[in-house]
Scaffold this motif. Structure first.
Motif, PDB file in Angstrom:
ATOM      1  N   THR A   6      -1.281   1.524  10.858  1.00 33.20           N
ATOM      2  CA  THR A   6       0.182   1.442  10.905  1.00 33.20           C
ATOM      3  C   THR A   6       0.799   2.270   9.779  1.00 33.20           C
ATOM      4  N   LEU A   7       0.229   2.152   8.581  1.00 40.00           N
ATOM      5  CA  LEU A   7       0.739   2.911   7.442  1.00 40.00           C
ATOM      6  C   LEU A   7       0.626   4.418   7.694  1.00 40.00           C
ATOM      7  N   LYS A   8      -0.498   4.841   8.240  1.00 41.67           N
ATOM      8  CA  LYS A   8      -0.723   6.252   8.534  1.00 41.67           C
ATOM      9  C   LYS A   8       0.340   6.753   9.523  1.00 41.67           C
ATOM     10  N   ALA A  17       0.847  -1.207   0.000  1.00 44.96           N
ATOM     11  CA  ALA A  17       0.000   0.000   0.000  1.00 44.96           C
ATOM     12  C   ALA A  17       0.878   1.251   0.000  1.00 44.96           C
ATOM     13  N   TYR A  18       1.976   1.193   0.736  1.00 49.63           N
ATOM     14  CA  TYR A  18       2.898   2.333   0.766  1.00 49.63           C
ATOM     15  C   TYR A  18       3.426   2.617  -0.646  1.00 49.63           C
ATOM     16  N   GLN A  37      -5.657   3.003   2.243  1.00 52.29           N
ATOM     17  CA  GLN A  37      -6.366   1.852   2.779  1.00 52.29           C
ATOM     18  C   GLN A  37      -5.612   0.569   2.428  1.00 52.29           C
ATOM     19  N   VAL A  38      -5.070  -0.084   3.443  1.00 49.70           N
ATOM     20  CA  VAL A  38      -4.311  -1.315   3.222  1.00 49.70           C
ATOM     21  C   VAL A  38      -5.275  -2.444   2.822  1.00 49.70           C
ATOM     22  N   GLN A  39      -4.872  -3.239   1.844  1.00 44.41           N
ATOM     23  CA  GLN A  39      -5.705  -4.350   1.373  1.00 44.41           C
ATOM     24  C   GLN A  39      -5.252  -5.661   2.019  1.00 44.41           C
ATOM     25  N   PRO A  40      -6.201  -6.578   2.267  1.00 46.17           N
ATOM     26  CA  PRO A  40      -5.788  -7.882   2.811  1.00 46.17           C
ATOM     27  C   PRO A  40      -4.873  -8.607   1.829  1.00 46.17           C
ATOM     28  N   GLY A  43       8.515   8.311   7.957  1.00 48.33           N
ATOM     29  CA  GLY A  43       9.213   7.049   7.688  1.00 48.33           C
ATOM     30  C   GLY A  43       8.727   6.395   6.411  1.00 48.33           C
ATOM     31  N   ILE A  44       9.138   5.165   6.188  1.00 47.98           N
ATOM     32  CA  ILE A  44       8.678   4.422   5.016  1.00 47.98           C
ATOM     33  C   ILE A  44       8.371   2.972   5.401  1.00 47.98           C
TER      34      ILE A  44
END
Ligand SMILES: *Cc1c(COP(=O)(O)O)cnc(C)c1O
Ligand SMILES: [Zn+2]
Length: 408
Positions: free
Chosen positions: A312-314, A276-277, A283-286, A321-322
Motif C-alpha cells: 500500500t505504501l509503495k 513508515a511513510y 518496509q512497513v512494521q507491524p 500521494g502521501i
C-alpha cells in the motif's frame, strides 16, 4: 489469446486462477492478470442494461455469468461538497458515498467478487476475518447464494456490524486480541477446511479486484476525467491499491493520461503505514502498541502480513500521494463536519477522508482548482457508540414552542 491468471507481485511466479492465496514459492501477494490486449475502451465506456460493478466484468476475475453474485452493489452517488474545501483553497471536493452500498460499506465491492469466485470454485462456505464491515458484507452475500459464512472478529467490533452478520445467518465468533488475531485464525481455518477466505486484506487475490470498480465509476461520474487527488481511509490498503490499479487500467486504455495522487489516511492509534511513510522506510512494521480508536474500520496492526502495508505504501508513493494519521479529536471533528455541514451520515472511520483535507492543504498537497474525491467508506447507522445526546421531552405545544424559539 491468454486467459486470466495469477502472478506473484514479488517473484513473478504464475498460477492458474485457483482457490490459492499467497505465492507457493515465496509467500508473496498474488495479483490477477488480464489479457489486456483483448480489452477495449468499450469495456469501461459502453454498458448494456447491466448496472453496478458487474458492468465492468471484463476487468473482474469471475468467468461465468451465473456465478456473479449481486445485491445491487456499486453505482453509488458522487456528490459535491465544496463547503468542505480547506480555507483559501478553491479546489472541488466530491464525496463518493460508498456508505450507500447494500450492506452499508464499500466492502460489498470486494466481497461480491470474493463470494462469486467462491461460488465458481464450488465452495460450500466462506471464511472471513473482519473489523466489522467486511463480515456484514460477507454474511449478506453468502446468504444471497445460500453458502455458510463463518466470521472471526475482534470483540471491539461495532455491535451494529455484528448484528448485521448475525442477522444474515453467519456463524460469528469473537477472537481475543486485535484484528490480526482474527486474521490468523481465519487463515489457518481456510487451510484446514478448504473454504475460500474472503478476508479483504490482500490474502485473497480476487477481492481486491472489486475495489477497482470505484475508480471506473468516479471517472465516468466526473464526465470521463480522473480526479487529481483521491483520499482513502486505509487499514491494510486493498481499497487504495485496488483503486490505483483501476486508474492505471484507464490509463492503459488511453482513457486518461494521469493517475490521481492517492492519499492514505489512518488513525494515530494504529498507523503502521503512515509511520513508515514519515520515517521514509519501504518496509512497513507491524503495529505492536495498544489501540484505542473510534476508527475501528482501519485499526489493522498488520501483524504477520506487514507486506500488505508495504504494498500500500509503495502504491501511495508511486502515485505521488502521501500517508497521514489523524488524532481521535481530528477524526471526531471531521465526522461532525460531515454530519452537520453536509448531511452525510458516516461512521468515524469514513470521516478520516474529510479530516485529511486540512492536513493536505497545510502541506500544500492540494493545488489551486484541483479536484479531490473523498471516499466515504461506511455508513453511520452501523456505529452506535456516539449517541450520547438525549432529546428533551415536552408534553404539549406551549412547552414545545418555548423551547424551539422560532422567532430567534
Ligand atoms: C475496511 C474499511 C476500510 C479500510 O479498507 P482497506 O481496504 O482494508 O484498507 C476503510 N473504511 C471502512 C469503513 C472499512 O470498513
Ligand atoms: Zn512469489
Amino acid at each position: 489469446m491468454r486467459e486470466l491468471f495469477l502472478r506473484c507481485r514479488k517473484c513473478g511466479s504464475e498460477y492458474p486462477m485457483q482457490n490459492i492465496y499467497l505465492c507457493n514459492a515465496c509467500q508473496g501477494i498474488l495479483e490477477v492478470q488480464y489479457n489486456y490486449s483483448a480489452v477495449t475502451q468499450d469495456s469501461i465506456m459502453h454498458h448494456s442494461h447491466v448496472r453496478g460493478i458487474w458492468r465492468f466484468h471484463s476487468f473482474l476475475p469471475v468467468l461465468h455469468d451465473n456465478n456473479k453474485v449481486s445485491l445491487g452493489e456499486g453505482d453509488t452517488p458522487l456528490i459535491i461538497a465544496d463547503n468542505l474545501a480547506p480555507l483559501n483553497s478553491c479546489c472541488s471536493i466530491f464525496l463518493k458515498l460508498e456508505s450507500l452500498n447494500p450492506s452499508g460499506s464499500f466492502k460489498d465491492r470486494p466481497v461480491a467478487v470474493g463470494v462469486s469466485k467462491a461460488k465458481e470454485f464450488g465452495a460450500k462456505g466462506v471464511l472471513i476475518a473482519s473489523s466489522g464491515n467486511a463480515s456484514a458484507s460477507a454474511a449478506a452475500y453468502a446468504a444471497r447464494v445460500g453458502m455458510r459464512c463463518v466470521v472471526c472478529i475482534p470483540q471491539s467490533t461495532d455491535i451494529g456490524k455484528v448484528s448485521q452478520a448475525v442477522s444474515h445467518g453467519a456463524e460469528v465468533v469473537y477472537v481475543e486480541g486485535t484484528f490480526s488475531n482474527s486474521f490468523e485464525i481465519a487463515k489457518t481455518a481456510s487451510q484446514y477446511c478448504g473454504w475460500p477466505n474472503v478476508s479483504t486484506t490482500f490474502i485473497n487475490p480476487y477481492t481486491v479486484e472489486g475495489d477497482k470498480t470505484l475508480a471506473y465509476e468516479i471517472y465516468l461520474q466526473l464526465n470521463c476525467v480522473v480526479p487529481d487527488i483521491v483520499i482513502v481511509p486505509v487499514g491494510a490498503g486493498p481499497l487504495l491499491v485496488g483503486m490505483a490499479k483501476g486508474f492505471a487500467e484507464l490509463k492503459y486504455l488511453n482513457l486518461t493520461k494521469k493517475i490521481p495522487r492517492m492519499v492514505g489516511v489512518q488513525s494515530t492509534q494504529c498507523a503502521p503505514i503512515a509511520e513508515a511513510y514519515d520515517q521514509h522506510i519501504e518496509q512497513v512494521q507491524p503495529w505492536l502498541k495498544p489501540i484505542k480508536t473510534v476508527a475501528t474500520g482501519i485499526a489493522d496492526p498488520l501483524v504477520g502480513y506487514e507486506d500488505d502495508g508495504s504494498l500500500t505504501l509503495k502504491t501511495i508513493i508511486e502515485t505521488g500521494g502521501i500517508a497521514i494519521a489523524l488524532s481521535e479529536e481530528e477524526i471526531l471533528a471531521a465526522n461532525r463536519k460531515l454530519h452537520v455541514q453536509v448531511g452525510v451520515y458516516a461512521e468515524p472511520t469514513a470521516a478520516v477522508a474529510i479530516g485529511a483535507l486540512e492536513r493536505l492543504a497545510e502541506v500544500n498537497l492540494i493545488g489551486e482548482s484541483e479536484t479531490v474525491v473523498c471516499i466515504i467508506t461506511g455508513h453511520g447507522l452501523k456505529y452506535n457508540s456516539n449517541i450520547a445526546y438525549r432529546p428533551p421531552v415536552v408534553s404539549g405545544f406551549d412547552e414545545f414552542v418555548k423551547m424551539i424559539k422560532f422567532d430567534s
